[in-house]
Design a protein around this motif. Structure first.
Motif, PDB file in Angstrom:
ATOM      1  N   UNK A   1      60.808  16.720  28.756  1.00  0.00           N
ATOM      2  CA  UNK A   1      60.713  17.747  29.797  1.00  0.00           C
ATOM      3  C   UNK A   1      60.080  19.030  29.262  1.00  0.00           C
ATOM      4  N   UNK A   2      59.395  19.747  30.168  1.00  0.00           N
ATOM      5  CA  UNK A   2      58.721  20.988  29.827  1.00  0.00           C
ATOM      6  C   UNK A   2      59.193  22.092  30.764  1.00  0.00           C
ATOM      7  N   UNK A   3      59.388  23.298  30.209  1.00  0.00           N
ATOM      8  CA  UNK A   3      59.801  24.423  31.046  1.00  0.00           C
ATOM      9  C   UNK A   3      59.484  25.723  30.339  1.00  0.00           C
ATOM     10  N   UNK A   4      58.848  26.648  31.074  1.00  0.00           N
ATOM     11  CA  UNK A   4      58.575  27.972  30.549  1.00  0.00           C
ATOM     12  C   UNK A   4      58.373  28.931  31.712  1.00  0.00           C
ATOM     13  N   UNK A   5      58.333  30.214  31.434  1.00  0.00           N
ATOM     14  CA  UNK A   5      58.142  31.209  32.478  1.00  0.00           C
ATOM     15  C   UNK A   5      56.973  32.126  32.146  1.00  0.00           C
ATOM     16  N   UNK A   6      56.329  32.638  33.198  1.00  0.00           N
ATOM     17  CA  UNK A   6      55.238  33.603  33.052  1.00  0.00           C
ATOM     18  C   UNK A   6      55.296  34.564  34.233  1.00  0.00           C
ATOM     19  N   UNK A   7      54.575  35.688  34.129  1.00  0.00           N
ATOM     20  CA  UNK A   7      54.472  36.616  35.243  1.00  0.00           C
ATOM     21  C   UNK A   7      53.275  36.248  36.106  1.00  0.00           C
ATOM     22  N   UNK A   8      53.474  36.252  37.399  1.00  0.00           N
ATOM     23  CA  UNK A   8      52.398  35.927  38.336  1.00  0.00           C
ATOM     24  C   UNK A   8      51.594  37.187  38.618  1.00  0.00           C
ATOM     25  N   UNK A   9      50.343  37.203  38.191  1.00  0.00           N
ATOM     26  CA  UNK A   9      49.511  38.393  38.372  1.00  0.00           C
ATOM     27  C   UNK A   9      48.429  38.217  39.427  1.00  0.00           C
ATOM     28  N   UNK A  10      48.016  36.973  39.668  1.00  0.00           N
ATOM     29  CA  UNK A  10      46.954  36.721  40.657  1.00  0.00           C
ATOM     30  C   UNK A  10      46.969  35.254  41.056  1.00  0.00           C
ATOM     31  N   UNK A  11      46.389  34.969  42.228  1.00  0.00           N
ATOM     32  CA  UNK A  11      46.267  33.576  42.660  1.00  0.00           C
ATOM     33  C   UNK A  11      45.564  32.763  41.572  1.00  0.00           C
ATOM     34  N   UNK A  12      46.017  31.535  41.379  1.00  0.00           N
ATOM     35  CA  UNK A  12      45.355  30.698  40.392  1.00  0.00           C
ATOM     36  C   UNK A  12      46.060  29.377  40.175  1.00  0.00           C
ATOM     37  N   UNK A  13      45.599  28.664  39.183  1.00  0.00           N
ATOM     38  CA  UNK A  13      46.073  27.313  38.907  1.00  0.00           C
ATOM     39  C   UNK A  13      46.704  27.238  37.514  1.00  0.00           C
ATOM     40  N   UNK A  14      47.820  26.527  37.446  1.00  0.00           N
ATOM     41  CA  UNK A  14      48.483  26.297  36.167  1.00  0.00           C
ATOM     42  C   UNK A  14      48.486  24.805  35.862  1.00  0.00           C
ATOM     43  N   UNK A  15      48.308  24.503  34.604  1.00  0.00           N
ATOM     44  CA  UNK A  15      48.379  23.112  34.177  1.00  0.00           C
ATOM     45  C   UNK A  15      48.891  23.036  32.740  1.00  0.00           C
ATOM     46  N   UNK A  16      49.484  21.896  32.406  1.00  0.00           N
ATOM     47  CA  UNK A  16      49.839  21.593  31.027  1.00  0.00           C
ATOM     48  C   UNK A  16      48.761  20.675  30.457  1.00  0.00           C
ATOM     49  N   UNK A  17      48.518  20.785  29.151  1.00  0.00           N
ATOM     50  CA  UNK A  17      47.528  19.937  28.486  1.00  0.00           C
ATOM     51  C   UNK A  17      48.133  19.383  27.201  1.00  0.00           C
ATOM     52  N   UNK A  18      48.137  18.063  27.090  1.00  0.00           N
ATOM     53  CA  UNK A  18      48.622  17.385  25.883  1.00  0.00           C
ATOM     54  C   UNK A  18      47.433  16.771  25.166  1.00  0.00           C
ATOM     55  N   UNK A  19      47.231  17.146  23.909  1.00  0.00           N
ATOM     56  CA  UNK A  19      46.053  16.709  23.164  1.00  0.00           C
ATOM     57  C   UNK A  19      46.136  15.269  22.682  1.00  0.00           C
ATOM     58  N   UNK A  20      47.359  14.732  22.574  1.00  0.00           N
ATOM     59  CA  UNK A  20      47.522  13.366  22.077  1.00  0.00           C
ATOM     60  C   UNK A  20      47.894  13.340  20.608  1.00  0.00           C
ATOM     61  N   UNK A  21      48.306  12.163  20.145  1.00  0.00           N
ATOM     62  CA  UNK A  21      48.662  11.949  18.741  1.00  0.00           C
ATOM     63  C   UNK A  21      47.992  10.668  18.270  1.00  0.00           C
ATOM     64  N   UNK A  22      48.260  10.292  17.045  1.00  0.00           N
ATOM     65  CA  UNK A  22      47.655   9.073  16.497  1.00  0.00           C
ATOM     66  C   UNK A  22      48.110   7.820  17.225  1.00  0.00           C
ATOM     67  N   UNK A  23      49.247   7.896  17.925  1.00  0.00           N
ATOM     68  CA  UNK A  23      49.771   6.724  18.630  1.00  0.00           C
ATOM     69  C   UNK A  23      49.702   6.832  20.139  1.00  0.00           C
ATOM     70  N   UNK A  24      49.388   8.027  20.645  1.00  0.00           N
ATOM     71  CA  UNK A  24      49.490   8.281  22.081  1.00  0.00           C
ATOM     72  C   UNK A  24      48.279   9.064  22.581  1.00  0.00           C
ATOM     73  N   UNK A  25      47.758   8.663  23.730  1.00  0.00           N
ATOM     74  CA  UNK A  25      46.580   9.314  24.307  1.00  0.00           C
ATOM     75  C   UNK A  25      46.925  10.701  24.839  1.00  0.00           C
TER      76      UNK A  25
END
Length: 271
Positions: free
Chosen positions: A235-259
């Motif tokens: 699970x992932x969870x964090x907080x930020x301040x909303x300053x303007x309309x926009x898009x949020x996404x998480x990005x996982x780069x992968x590991x030697x065993x996982x894409x």
């Protein structure tokens, strides 16, 4: 046991070398025999075919989920002045090809080769995660090649190339609440999971670094806001301040065993 389909008569290079029951996993049952494991003293000749221009899956890692089969193609040039009678390829893991921990054979047990003395050969592997893979096998596989010329001279190359077979990953993201007032705190949640070939389902991938990225409305480039780690259940969870309309996404780069994985971004309406 996870075993590739057995056949009464195997054609091609593997039949010529005495392989009758191909196995996907050497740890499940006695493995099949690749050419150099034969008892014949005349297995190979110094005048046998040579290999070049080996290409595997376009040079890219192959990410495999829990149900969908993936096709991998190994292409290579086999050269011999006598012409090529037959050729093949195999994918394997372990310290030694003939005592491989795991081995996968091509779909037809024989590569399809063109005519002439330097034909291009292609061997196709249809990999079924439910039958052919265990979680511990994610990572680097070696590619073995075999060829026989028209005079029955044979050549084997145990490690002609490599292929990364990795577990597919999924990533989700949700920004809330929305709409939200400017400069108020929003919470970005999500989950990182990856395919388990052992269980046939996706499971949480814990303790992994994941980037939170933001794209302001009207912009064309994401910026990294912070990097966090997934908890023990992914699970992932964090907080930020909303300053303007926009898009949020998480990005996982992968590991030697996982894409790696990048989900569809979640839009936040700031008022």
């Amino acid at each position: 046991m996870r075993i590739r389909a057995s056949v009464a008569v195997v054609t091609g290079a593997l039949a010529l070398t005495g392989l009758a029951v191909p196995m996907a996993h050497a740890d499940d049952a006695k493995p099949g025999t690749w050419p150099s494991a034969r008892s014949s003293a005349s297995a190979f000749s110094a005048g046998g075919p040579t290999f070049s221009k080996v290409a595997v899956s376009g040079g890219k890692a192959v990410a495999i989920g829990t149900t969908a089969k993936k096709t991998v193609t190994v292409s290579f040039t086999a050269s011999d002045p006598q012409g090529i009678y037959t050729a093949d390829a195999a994918l394997w893991r372990g310290k030694n090809l003939n005592k491989a921990d795991s081995i996968l054979f091509s779909d037809d047990f024989e590569a399809k080769c063109g005519a002439g003395t330097t034909p291009t050969c292609k061997a196709t592997f249809t990999i079924d995660p439910a039958l052919d893979l265990w979680d511990k096998e994610a990572g680097t596989w070696k590619v073995a090649l075999y060829a026989m010329d028209e005079e029955a001279n044979e050549t084997e190359k145990a490690s002609a190339s490599t292929l990364n077979i990795v577990r597919a990953a999924k990533l989700t993201v949700n920004a809330a609440p929305e709409p939200v007032k400017k400069n108020k705190t929003i919470t970005i949640t999500g989950a990182l999971t990856r395919a388990s070939w052992d269980s046939g389902r996706y499971v949480g991938y814990g303790a992994q670094s994941v980037k939170l990225q933001y794209l302001k409305k009207g912009s064309n480039a994401y910026t990294t806001v912070k990097t966090i780690k997934s908890d023990s259940r992914g699970n992932l969870k964090t907080t930020v301040k909303a300053t303007a309309d926009g898009y949020y996404r998480y990005v996982f780069a992968g590991t030697s065993s996982t894409a790696g994985s990048t989900p569809v971004a979640d839009y936040i309406d700031v008022r």
